[in-house]
Scaffold this active site. Sequence first.
Site, short mmCIF file in Angstrom:
data_model
loop_
_atom_site.label_atom_id
_atom_site.label_comp_id
_atom_site.label_asym_id
_atom_site.label_seq_id
_atom_site.Cartn_x
_atom_site.Cartn_y
_atom_site.Cartn_z
N HIS A 82 0.78 -0.71 0.10
CA HIS A 82 -0.09 0.47 0.29
C HIS A 82 0.59 1.35 -0.07
CE1 HIS A 82 -3.37 3.16 0.82
NE2 HIS A 82 -2.10 3.44 1.96
N ASP A 161 -15.98 3.67 7.64
CA ASP A 161 -15.25 4.64 6.91
C ASP A 161 -15.41 5.78 6.43
OD1 ASP A 161 -12.16 5.55 7.28
OD2 ASP A 161 -11.92 4.75 5.75
N ARG A 168 -14.62 13.82 8.91
CA ARG A 168 -13.88 14.56 8.80
C ARG A 168 -13.47 15.56 8.05
NH1 ARG A 168 -9.79 9.75 8.32
NH2 ARG A 168 -8.26 11.20 8.53
N SER A 183 -7.98 4.32 9.42
CA SER A 183 -8.68 4.35 8.07
C SER A 183 -7.98 3.51 7.09
CB SER A 183 -8.75 5.52 7.60
OG SER A 183 -9.08 5.76 6.02
N LYS A 187 -8.59 -0.82 5.90
CA LYS A 187 -8.88 -1.13 4.47
C LYS A 187 -8.10 -1.98 4.37
CE LYS A 187 -9.32 2.86 2.73
NZ LYS A 187 -10.11 3.86 3.87
#
Length: 434
Positions: A82, A161, A168, A183, A187
């Site tokens: 990621h 989320d 947010r 967050s 995922k």
Amino acid sequence: MRMVDVISRKRDGLEHTPEEIAYIVQGIVDGSIPDYQLAAWCMAVYFQGMTPREARDMAVRMAATGDQVDLSPLPGVKIDKHSTGGVGDKTSLVVAPLVAAAGIPVCKMSGRGLGHTGGTIDKLESIPGFRTELTLDELFAQVKKIGVGLVGQTGNLVPADKRLYALRDVTGTVASIPLIATSIMSKKLAGGADGFVLDVKVGDGAFLKTKEEAEKLAELMVAIGKNADRKTVAVLSNMDQPLGKAVGNALEVREAIATLRGEGPADLEELSLVLGAQMLVLAGAEKEVAVAKAKLQALLDSGDGLRAFGRWIEGQGGDPRIVDDPERLPLAAHVVGVKSPRSGYVAKWATETLGLISMRLGAGRARKEDPIDHSVGLVIEKKLGDWVEAGEEIAKVYARTAAEAENGAAEVLAAVQLAPTPPPKKPLVIGYII
């Protein structure tokens, strides 16, 4: 339990109990906690932070609010990569086929671009015919057959989320390190991998501008992963200039192909090998990072990584001929070279600005629903520290119209600073959080 008491505890710097975390997440999902109280709680977290245990509980609970992928039907250890997002970051297009060629299955869910950062899904969709929407059965069959598959995130992945992020976004709490970490990791956990290699970007073109911020985020994400029994490592990488040269979907695919041929930019090749080596070590294929990196280098040099990329494209319905003939990828009709008005060393690129220029050309989206044009973007010819002669080309702009191309060229020129001396050299890989 009352939300006002939960807010007060966090306001006072106290650690939430697991039961309080469960209460908050349930209230986010079923709407029983009103927005004004969630907003107050987000601000309390912004100022007081979260412990690694709180963050782990939050990420695990949020992951369980929607679809969770079970990767156990696939053989071996599954490692996901990621990136926190940058400009010109196309490492997944290079890393995934190389790691697959090394015998490690790559089964990944990826997102689309938003704002100044690009999304892997958008880049892959610039390949004619490439399908990013597969059923899990189709995805698993492909990974078993050719070793690699990538799809877009499902609509019901971590719905908690989605509501929390939207809140947010309008309450000034997007920059909260714990909320960013939970967050992202919720995922990742829902995606079902056994481990994660996290590329945390630092610099002008990243969401996190300083090493200190990036280290805090990386440390918390690694803690969440490990506390959730996932092997996790973070690599901090420099984003003070675009990674490679290309910024824009089809342009980045072309550059990934060139890199898999051994003809790509040195920084893109280096970071891809670094990230891929960490994936091999986490998967247990190699014990030492240096050995894993050398193995991937050999697969790149032999062309095995490029051939794996071709199989990947064909497996998801794309035209594999682009591997040998990248001209089959879409290319904008109007190309303008950006020429320097004077000589000097490239001292600074306003990298986030370059990402926004590419977005405005049509390569990205300001809002999630915006369409994109795969053919447009930028190629930045000069890197930090390069010498530029007056009149020399420093970039190319690929645009839909002549007017957009000329306007983009002027914006690119305004985004570069030249100096009589080169800037201090910064490493591409800043550090590791293990």
